[in-house]
Design a protein around this motif. Structure first.
Motif, short mmCIF file in Angstrom:
data_model
loop_
_atom_site.label_atom_id
_atom_site.label_comp_id
_atom_site.label_asym_id
_atom_site.label_seq_id
_atom_site.Cartn_x
_atom_site.Cartn_y
_atom_site.Cartn_z
N GLU B 190 0.91 -1.24 0.03
CA GLU B 190 -0.13 -0.09 0.13
C GLU B 190 0.80 1.32 -0.08
O GLU B 190 0.55 2.38 -0.76
CB GLU B 190 -0.72 0.14 1.22
CG GLU B 190 -2.08 -1.05 1.21
CD GLU B 190 -3.27 -0.49 0.91
OE1 GLU B 190 -3.22 0.33 0.22
OE2 GLU B 190 -4.26 -0.94 1.29
N ARG B 193 3.37 1.48 -3.38
CA ARG B 193 2.48 1.85 -4.70
C ARG B 193 1.81 2.88 -4.69
O ARG B 193 1.18 3.48 -5.27
CB ARG B 193 1.37 0.59 -5.05
CG ARG B 193 2.49 -0.68 -5.36
CD ARG B 193 1.62 -1.53 -5.95
NE ARG B 193 2.32 -2.87 -6.33
CZ ARG B 193 1.76 -4.06 -6.84
NH1 ARG B 193 0.45 -4.32 -6.43
NH2 ARG B 193 2.71 -5.09 -6.91
N GLY B 194 1.83 3.56 -3.29
CA GLY B 194 1.16 4.92 -3.16
C GLY B 194 -0.53 4.78 -2.97
O GLY B 194 -1.02 5.84 -2.75
N THR B 195 -1.18 3.47 -2.73
CA THR B 195 -2.56 3.54 -2.55
C THR B 195 -3.00 4.01 -1.37
O THR B 195 -4.10 4.38 -1.06
CB THR B 195 -2.92 1.73 -2.94
OG1 THR B 195 -2.16 1.20 -2.06
CG2 THR B 195 -2.93 1.30 -4.18
N GLN B 197 -2.07 6.74 0.20
CA GLN B 197 -2.35 7.96 -0.18
C GLN B 197 -3.94 8.07 -0.76
O GLN B 197 -4.29 9.26 -0.48
CB GLN B 197 -1.48 8.73 -1.00
CG GLN B 197 0.00 8.66 -0.52
CD GLN B 197 0.92 9.60 -1.18
OE1 GLN B 197 0.77 10.17 -2.42
NE2 GLN B 197 1.91 10.11 -0.58
N GLY B 198 -4.28 7.32 -1.64
CA GLY B 198 -5.59 7.27 -2.30
C GLY B 198 -6.49 7.12 -1.29
O GLY B 198 -7.72 7.38 -1.34
#
Lengths: 287, 350
Positions: B190, B193-195, B197-198
């Motif tokens: 997470e 992959r920057g998810t 931040q989402g």
């Protein structure tokens, strides 16, 4: 018109490195503001503070009239964010990605298929995102950012590295969102895109906002339009002539050009936003 | 807390967990492999050879005294000592030549018991109690020993636990711990992959994210371990105590996973950290499998307070009254690991 985004003396630093240096600006409701600057200018850090991802070290962010630091959850329900880096769940399909985020926004009735059709991903909605091209992923990122019909939309380089067709379809969505009434903060390197889409642009350099105005006014202020002509000399050679536009002497100079010279071709030329950025900061946008 | 949000993240995480073929594979294969290892191991306790040097052998020593202990007669004390030193026998007993005379007079004869260096503490106790039992059978008199030893001896003597049953806590703890890979990987991915931040720009509170990750971690570690214990009959005694201990263990594993995720940048670093933790955490379970191989220092290892109640409840039927102290310590470790994990992850998310 009230302001949807207000940055008040925002600052952020990492140790000795000042990323955002006490900047202030505002974006009116329904306006598109292009935030332009080279890598490392502080644009992304600014957006992170405005979206509640990072707490400012100084100053405050006010969105839709609410202090972000005190109303993070409430404000985040009203915003959409499209990041520069693709951050989708790649092992899930587009449908699953959208439905998951819809649940996080508390959206009960949601037509994911319609949204996917809008961004041109119909027909691939059940495929895993890892099988998508970059352009498809980016369109899905944009779709995800508007899932909650946000009142404020943050788009960080939404068309970077995309083919012209994908870029154009994303620009269309941005326009549609603005027409719907959304406020857009658009971070981009693409001067043409910023020029076409933005009501105003803000230049950011080394953590500071160095200029904010409409593209037209910036061009007026920092770069003059010019009339470029090719004239034939007596010996038949072509020579260049230039008349600066928008001055008191322009009319007279144009008349003289056509009266005294044998004009072969003529076209107008104006400074690009990049020219203006270089003029103001002494560095290019890609630097 | 918005349970709808938490439910959405848990559901998403579980779905992604099983879409990662490697992680799903180690979970399923791990459970199956432990089950296979368990069932192929002998279900009976091994017969132990004990050396005996006795110029005069009391009748009680000649009769079949235990189905798990066989006496092997040797010719001299020196031979016996050598054999025990070489670990040919778990112990060597030297009965004096005047043993019967002393029994007849009501005196206590001097009995030497040699143990090899590898003989476990528990085995020493069993042998010692076994000799006392034989002496009692011979004389009809209770040998001198303190009451505490008698209780322990009574519990252990005749209740030898087959090796595969001894290994149940080890397997269960390993199954709990192995899920650190999965949860730490879910979180690291997470961040990588920057998810995350989402997620953090949606109207979801960070504490809801942690709650969701925590629930996912507890489900992933608790379910396989509980399933294993149920399938191998490990919960025939005190199932509630065992389930509670394992649930607390799953919480601890989740806290450690948070820490591992905060320290790791990719799957390779997760592997490194988890292997270190697994080795340390397995030590108390090995101690249960091979009694006497660990000493008091094992009590500083948090998994000691997980293994011990599971072992005691499963093998000796110990109830809440016997194990509550361990459970309390385990809950303390849970709190510490979860708190540290959340602090570390918060910093990482920032």
């Amino acid at each position: 018109m009230t302001d949807a985004i207000v940055a008040e003396d925002l600052a952020y630093w990492y140790g000795d490195l000042v990323a955002v240096d006490h900047i202030s600006f505002n974006v009116a409701e329904g306006e598109i503001l292009g935030l332009l600057g080279p890598n490392g200018a502080g644009k992304t850090t600014t957006v992170k503070m405005l979206t509640g991802l990072m707490r400012p070290k100084a100053g405050k962010a006010v969105l839709l009239g609410l202090d972000m630091a005190k109303n993070t959850e409430k404000v985040q329900g009203e915003i959409g964010v499209c990041f520069e880096e693709t951050n989708l769940y790649e092992q899930m399909s587009a449908l699953e990605n959208l439905r998951f985020f819809a649940r996080l926004f508390g959206i009960n009735r949601f037509d994911a298929n319609a949204l996917l059709k809008r961004v041109g991903l119909d027909g691939r909605e059940k495929d895993r995102v890892e099988t998508y091209s970059k352009g498809m992923k980016q369109r899905l990122m944009v779709a995800r950012s508007i899932i909650n019909r946000p009142r404020v939309l943050f788009l960080d380089e939404p068309t970077a590295g995309l083919d012209p067709s994908s870029s154009e379809s994303i620009r269309e969505i941005i326009k549609e969102e603005r027409e719907r009434g959304a406020t857009v903060l658009l971070l981009t390197h693409d001067m043409e895109e910023a020029d076409k889409l933005s009501d105003r642009v803000a230049f950011m350099n080394k953590g500071k906002i160095v200029a904010v105005d409409t593209p037209h006014n910036l061009k007026q202020q920092y770069g003059k339009r010019a009339l470029k002509a090719k004239v034939a000399s007596e010996d038949g050679k072509l020579e260049d002539r230039e008349v600066i536009m928008d001055t008191q002497e322009t009319d007279k100079a144009v008349q003289e050009l056509f009266a005294k010279e044998k004009v072969v071709t003529v076209h107008s030329e104006e400074a690009t936003l990049e020219d203006i950025f270089i003029k103001i900061t002494g560095r290019g946008l890609l630097g | 807390m918005k349970w709808r949000t938490i439910g959405a993240i848990v559901s998403k995480d579980l779905s992604l967990y099983f879409r990662n073929r490697f992680i799903a594979l180690i979970t399923v294969l791990g459970t199956v492999a432990f089950l296979i290892v368990y069932f192929v191991m002998p279900s009976t306790t091994p017969v132990t050879d004990v050396g005996l040097y006795a110029p005069v052998v009391p009748s009680a020593f000649v009769e079949e005294a235990s189905e798990n202990i066989d006496f092997v007669m040797v010719d001299s004390e020196a031979v016996l000592r050598e054999a025990v030193t070489q670990s040919d026998y778990i112990a060597g007993i030297v009965l004096p030549a005047d043993i019967m005379e002393k029994f007849d007079k009501g005196e206590k004869p001097d009995v030497k018991i040699y143990f090899s260096p590898e003989t476990t503490e528990e085995s020493r106790e069993i042998i010692s109690l076994f000799i006392k039992g034989l002496a009692y059978r011979q004389t009809g008199q209770i040998a001198s020993f303190n009451e505490k030893e008698i209780v322990l001896g009574t519990d252990l003597l005749g209740q030898d636990i087959p090796l595969r049953e001894r290994m149940r806590p080890l397997f269960a703890v390993m199954l709990l711990m192995i899920e650190m890979f999965g949860l730490a990987n879910l979180i690291t991915v997470e961040v990588e992959r920057g998810t995350v931040q989402g997620l953090l720009v949606t109207p979801m509170r960070v504490r809801e994210l942690f709650a969701a990750k925590g629930i996912t971690g507890i489900i992933l570690s608790f379910v396989p371990a509980a399933l294993f214990m149920a399938l191998v009959g490990g919960m025939n005694n005190q199932p509630l105590v065992i389930l509670t201990a394992m649930l607390l263990g799953a919480v601890m594993v989740t806290g450690i996973s948070f820490l591992v995720a905060a320290l790791s940048k990719d799957f390779m670093s997760i592997l490194g950290w988890v292997f270190v933790v697994l080795i340390i955490m397995a030590v108390p379970a090995v101690g249960i499998m091979m009694p006497g191989t660990i000493t008091g220092w094992a009590k500083v290892i948090p998994s000691y307070y997980l293994v011990l109640p599971v072992h005691q409840a499963a093998h000796y039927g110990s109830g809440w009254g016997d194990v509550w102290k361990y459970m309390l310590a385990l809950a303390g470790f849970d709190l510490a690991f979860i708190s540290l994990g959340i602090i570390a992850l918060r910093r990482k998310f920032q």
